[in-house]
Structures are given as C-alpha cells and as structure tokens.
Design an enzyme around this catalytic site. Sequence first.
Site, PDB file in Angstrom:
ATOM      1  N   ARG A 237      53.390  26.017 -26.671  1.00  0.00           N
ATOM      2  CA  ARG A 237      52.860  27.184 -25.983  1.00  0.00           C
ATOM      3  C   ARG A 237      51.503  27.519 -26.606  1.00  0.00           C
ATOM      4  NH1 ARG A 237      55.928  26.285 -22.547  1.00  0.00           N
ATOM      5  NH2 ARG A 237      57.533  27.607 -21.589  1.00  0.00           N
ATOM      6  N   GLU A 266      46.869  31.375 -19.452  1.00  0.00           N
ATOM      7  CA  GLU A 266      47.023  30.369 -18.417  1.00  0.00           C
ATOM      8  C   GLU A 266      47.192  31.048 -17.060  1.00  0.00           C
ATOM      9  OE1 GLU A 266      50.221  27.657 -19.243  1.00  0.00           O
ATOM     10  OE2 GLU A 266      49.475  27.207 -21.240  1.00  0.00           O
ATOM     11  N   HIS A 284      48.679  22.261 -18.452  1.00  0.00           N
ATOM     12  CA  HIS A 284      50.122  22.511 -18.615  1.00  0.00           C
ATOM     13  C   HIS A 284      50.931  21.589 -17.697  1.00  0.00           C
ATOM     14  CE1 HIS A 284      53.313  25.723 -19.757  1.00  0.00           C
ATOM     15  NE2 HIS A 284      53.828  24.515 -19.697  1.00  0.00           N
TER      16      HIS A 284
HETATM   17  C1  8YV Z   1      57.152  24.049 -17.042  1.00  0.00           C
HETATM   18  C2  8YV Z   1      57.351  24.349 -19.490  1.00  0.00           C
HETATM   19  O1  8YV Z   1      56.350  23.254 -16.285  1.00  0.00           O
HETATM   20  O2  8YV Z   1      59.643  23.993 -19.154  1.00  0.00           O
HETATM   21  C3  8YV Z   1      58.773  24.620 -19.795  1.00  0.00           C
HETATM   22  O3  8YV Z   1      58.992  25.449 -20.696  1.00  0.00           O
HETATM   23  O4  8YV Z   1      56.476  24.821 -20.112  1.00  0.00           O
HETATM   24  C4  8YV Z   1      57.046  23.447 -18.398  1.00  0.00           C
HETATM   25  O5  8YV Z   1      57.890  22.364 -18.432  1.00  0.00           O
HETATM   26  C5  8YV Z   1      56.617  25.434 -16.864  1.00  0.00           C
HETATM   27  O6  8YV Z   1      57.367  26.302 -17.607  1.00  0.00           O
HETATM   28  C6  8YV Z   1      56.669  25.773 -15.368  1.00  0.00           C
HETATM   29  O7  8YV Z   1      55.894  26.915 -15.154  1.00  0.00           O
END
Ligand code: 8YV
Length: 324
Positions: A237, A266, A284
Amino acid sequence: MKKTVLAFSRVSPEMAERLQQDFNVIIPDPKKGDLNEQFNEALPHTHGMIGAGRKLGREQLESAKQLEVVSSISVGYDNYDVGYLSERGIMLTNTPDVLTESTADLGFSLIMSSARRVAELDAYTKAGNWKRSIEAPHFGTDVYGKTLGIVGMGNIGAAVARRGRLGFNMPILYSGNSRKTAIEQELGAQFRTLDQLLAEADFVCLVVPLSEKTKHLISTRELGLMKKSAILVNIARGPIVDEPALIEALQSGTIRGAGLDVYEKEPLPESPLFKLSNAVTLPHIGSATHETRQAMADRAFDNLRAALLGEKPQDLVNQQVWKG
Ligand code: 8YV
C-alpha cells in the site's frame, strides 16, 4: 423476500446477472445521476455490499441499518473500519489466496524492470534515441544472485521470495512481526530486523498490510539505511512509504531506484515521480489480470451469497461477528 445487494464499485455484467438470481441488485449508474447520491439512497435498504476501492466506516454506513455483510473484492482491507463493522455485527470478507501469484509476478516484474531500466530504455528506443551501442550511462544492475529483502513474509511475500530464490538464486532476508520457520526451511530465508534488512538487501520488497503501525514504515531514516545501489519495490500500500521522502531519495541518489505499484494517493494523475527515470510507476495492477480478477470476483460473490443466505462465508475477516 429477496435481500438487497449494493455494488459499491464496478461489477461485471456476468456478476450482476449472478447476483440477480438471488437478490435485488442496486448498481449505481453515472447515467442516472450522482453516484454518491444513488449510493446513499440505497444504503437504508441494503443487506449486502460488494466491491473494492472505497473507504467504508461509520461515516458512510451509519444509515445502512439492515447491512449484514461487506464483501470486498480485494485481499487488503485497510479501506474498511473493521472495528466499526464488528461493533455493528456486520461481516467483512476479502479475497485472499486467489491473487497471490499474480501479485507476486507483478512484484518480481518491478524488481526486473527497475533493475534493468526496462521502462526507461523502452521509451529511449521508441523515441528514436538508439543510434549507437548502449554504454555505461544506460547500464542496469544484475538481479541474479543479489540479496532480496522481503518486508512482510505473508503469502504474497513468500511467493515473491520463491521467485527470487528458486528462479534467480537470490539469498532471501525477511522482516516482520514473527518468524516464518517454514519459509526459512523451504528457501533458507533469514530473519532480520527491518534496519538490518534495509542495510543488507539489494532489493527491498514491501508486502506488509497497511496499518497505523506500518504507515510511513519507510521514510528518510529507513531510506538512508539502504545501500546506494539498492532498489525499493512497493506492491503493498502506498502509505507504507513516505512518498516525499522517497522522491527526495531517488532525486539525490540515496538509493538507485524504485519500482512502485501503489501510492499514498490513488489514482495518481500527476506526481514528481513521473519525472524520475529511476522510478518505475505502475497504476496498482498487482492483481489486474483477467484470470485473477475473475477469481477474485467469484470469491467475493461466494462470500456475499453465503453470508446473506445464513452460512459462514469462507473468507470472514472479523470472525468474532459470526453468530452461526
Ligand atoms: C485490488 C489489492 O486490485 O486486493 C488488494 O488488496 O490491492 C488489489 O489486488 C484492489 O484492491 C482493487 O481495488
């Protein structure tokens, strides 16, 4: 009576159709007006929510008096106030495992692309600059046999470590809250404190969940501990890294480079990072493959359906709310 499901991010037509088999489905539509207004109008009638990429807590969900479950299409759940959801007895589910390998692939692609300057030299070639043999100013750095430091040896961290150890003969260091003896036995991984890992690793890969404890885990002091030849990769993150401190470290040569898939804010339409040739910046995309996003959606659908039909969902984050 059919329960009502609210989608709080885009869902595929196939998912919508599957949901409509068992539930009344509300999918806010920008063509019908303000999305937030549609979202807030739906909440009092909503029993289950499905989606990702939206902060959900007391402020957003106070009016959702009938809400039973939030099914996140993500493995990370830092967007959600788990304490508040649990206090309300609302189940929170996520989608672990199904995205582990895709995210690890992406993480290793950032190691490779930042080490060998792939994005920068692709642009160099496409700009018509390749007029003579490449010399030292454009050389990258080797990956094979270099030391890989994993900050957060969870499932994704272990998958990145396997790629490094088994594919590139990289000695593996790791730091985290606890020893992982299975990985130590499997890959010869060695536990280090964060400071030790930062000082020893050639590649530092951040794979820890975001929490109050890990926010700005990497800032000026930590970047200063890294080798000048080292590369930082973040597939966890954005807020785990103090972004202005990273930008300064990249500009001043404190570290060689960075491979980033996540950012403090983001989406990121503009940033000083975009002007840095030693920063690879991806939007991302850790889990963003057709296969993996389908698997995540399937998992989230199953979790939501189970919860609303009175069964314990497979991926319940806040186990304590289950009254089964
Ligand atoms: C996702 C991610 O694409 O799964 C997670 O925690 O960060 C990513 O795999 C994202 O959360 C989708 O918005």
